[in-house]
Design a protein around this motif. Structure first.
Motif, PDB file in Angstrom:
ATOM      1  N   CYS A 243       1.034  -1.222   0.092  1.00 34.86           N
ATOM      2  CA  CYS A 243       0.064   0.003  -0.022  1.00 34.86           C
ATOM      3  C   CYS A 243       0.900   1.203   0.030  1.00 34.86           C
ATOM      4  CB  CYS A 243      -0.929   0.038   1.314  1.00 34.86           C
ATOM      5  SG  CYS A 243      -2.068   1.461   1.047  1.00 34.86           S
ATOM      6  N   ALA A 244       1.121   1.753  -1.147  1.00 30.61           N
ATOM      7  CA  ALA A 244       1.955   3.021  -1.446  1.00 30.61           C
ATOM      8  C   ALA A 244       1.080   4.123  -1.439  1.00 30.61           C
ATOM      9  CB  ALA A 244       2.747   2.916  -2.793  1.00 30.61           C
ATOM     10  N   VAL A 245       1.826   5.288  -0.996  1.00 32.95           N
ATOM     11  CA  VAL A 245       1.020   6.690  -1.066  1.00 32.95           C
ATOM     12  C   VAL A 245       2.015   7.192  -2.199  1.00 32.95           C
ATOM     13  CG1 VAL A 245       0.905   8.999  -0.178  1.00 32.95           C
ATOM     14  CG2 VAL A 245       0.523   6.902   1.291  1.00 32.95           C
ATOM     15  N   LEU A 246       1.295   7.421  -3.273  1.00 32.79           N
ATOM     16  CA  LEU A 246       1.991   7.741  -4.674  1.00 32.79           C
ATOM     17  C   LEU A 246       2.820   9.270  -4.524  1.00 32.79           C
ATOM     18  CD1 LEU A 246      -0.304   5.845  -6.974  1.00 32.79           C
ATOM     19  CD2 LEU A 246       1.487   5.056  -5.950  1.00 32.79           C
ATOM     20  N   THR A 247       3.783   9.186  -5.062  1.00 34.55           N
ATOM     21  CA  THR A 247       4.481  10.329  -5.554  1.00 34.55           C
ATOM     22  C   THR A 247       4.727  10.670  -7.016  1.00 34.55           C
ATOM     23  OG1 THR A 247       6.695   9.657  -5.324  1.00 34.55           O
ATOM     24  CG2 THR A 247       5.695  10.331  -3.417  1.00 34.55           C
ATOM     25  N   ARG A 248       4.930  11.904  -7.340  1.00 35.47           N
ATOM     26  CA  ARG A 248       5.049  12.265  -8.790  1.00 35.47           C
ATOM     27  C   ARG A 248       6.315  11.531  -9.479  1.00 35.47           C
ATOM     28  NH1 ARG A 248       2.625  15.209 -11.447  1.00 35.47           N
ATOM     29  NH2 ARG A 248       1.982  16.708  -9.713  1.00 35.47           N
ATOM     30  N   GLU A 249       7.545  11.664  -8.435  1.00 37.35           N
ATOM     31  CA  GLU A 249       8.446  10.907  -8.743  1.00 37.35           C
ATOM     32  C   GLU A 249       8.388   9.458  -9.107  1.00 37.35           C
ATOM     33  OE1 GLU A 249      13.212  11.044  -7.339  1.00 37.35           O
ATOM     34  OE2 GLU A 249      11.438  11.042  -5.814  1.00 37.35           O
ATOM     35  N   PHE A 250       7.653   8.472  -8.376  1.00 32.06           N
ATOM     36  CA  PHE A 250       7.384   7.213  -8.446  1.00 32.06           C
ATOM     37  C   PHE A 250       6.431   7.054  -9.814  1.00 32.06           C
ATOM     38  CE2 PHE A 250       4.682   3.426  -7.694  1.00 32.06           C
ATOM     39  CZ  PHE A 250       5.332   2.472  -7.660  1.00 32.06           C
ATOM     40  N   LEU A 251       5.565   7.790  -9.854  1.00 28.05           N
ATOM     41  CA  LEU A 251       4.534   7.735 -11.141  1.00 28.05           C
ATOM     42  C   LEU A 251       5.478   7.782 -12.194  1.00 28.05           C
ATOM     43  CD1 LEU A 251       1.365   9.538  -9.753  1.00 28.05           C
ATOM     44  CD2 LEU A 251       1.521   6.909 -10.378  1.00 28.05           C
ATOM     45  N   GLU A 252       6.316   8.797 -12.422  1.00 29.10           N
ATOM     46  CA  GLU A 252       7.096   9.115 -13.543  1.00 29.10           C
ATOM     47  C   GLU A 252       8.166   7.789 -13.723  1.00 29.10           C
ATOM     48  OE1 GLU A 252       6.930  11.039 -16.008  1.00 29.10           O
ATOM     49  OE2 GLU A 252       5.171  12.110 -15.133  1.00 29.10           O
TER      50      GLU A 252
END
Length: 142
Positions: A41-50
């Motif tokens: 269960c991750a809280v998504l970041t822009r860096e991870f999404l990219e």
């Protein structure tokens, strides 16, 4: 379905807005059809999404035919443990909600790595550590 979290307790919901989980039940449950293991269960970041998009896993673009809304930074989402581990190794792992992360994730990711990124860690993390980790003492996230 349910399951146990990394502490051995009943798993909490990861997200119902957007509804996450391989089975779209809001939890990071896994089973025989979940070949990827959507257990973190991750809280998504822009860096991870990219990072994911650059590696062929576009989580940003909506896919209505798959009941996939497209994700934004700040969304909680059950991600594949191997993909979270790869992001960790690349230096862009997102925060993790341990109480909503399936214990199966520990088969792929060292507990210490998850604890480094925990946003819901209790003061005493001893229950999450294996015997080898306990020799060095528990690590607490910043």
């Amino acid at each position: 379905m349910g399951g146990r979290n990394v502490f051995g307790d009943e798993m909490e919901l990861c997200s119902v807005d957007p509804v996450t989980g391989f089975y779209r039940d809001g939890q990071c449950t896994s089973g025989p059809r979940d070949f990827g293991g959507h257990t973190v269960c991750a809280v998504l970041t822009r860096e991870f999404l990219e990072h994911q998009r650059e590696h062929g896993n576009d989580l940003i673009t909506p896919r209505p035919e798959r009941a996939f809304p497209g994700l934004r930074p700040g969304d909680a989402w059950c991600v594949v443990a191997v993909r979270w581990r790869d992001a960790y190794e690349a230096g862009c792992a997102p925060p993790v909600r341990l109480r909503a992360t399936n214990a199966l994730a520990l088969q792929v990711i060292p507990a210490a790595w998850l604890m480094e990124h925990a946003v819901d860690a209790p003061d005493d993390l001893t229950s999450l550590l294996g015997p080898a980790d306990q020799a060095d003492g528990p690590t607490t996230p910043d």
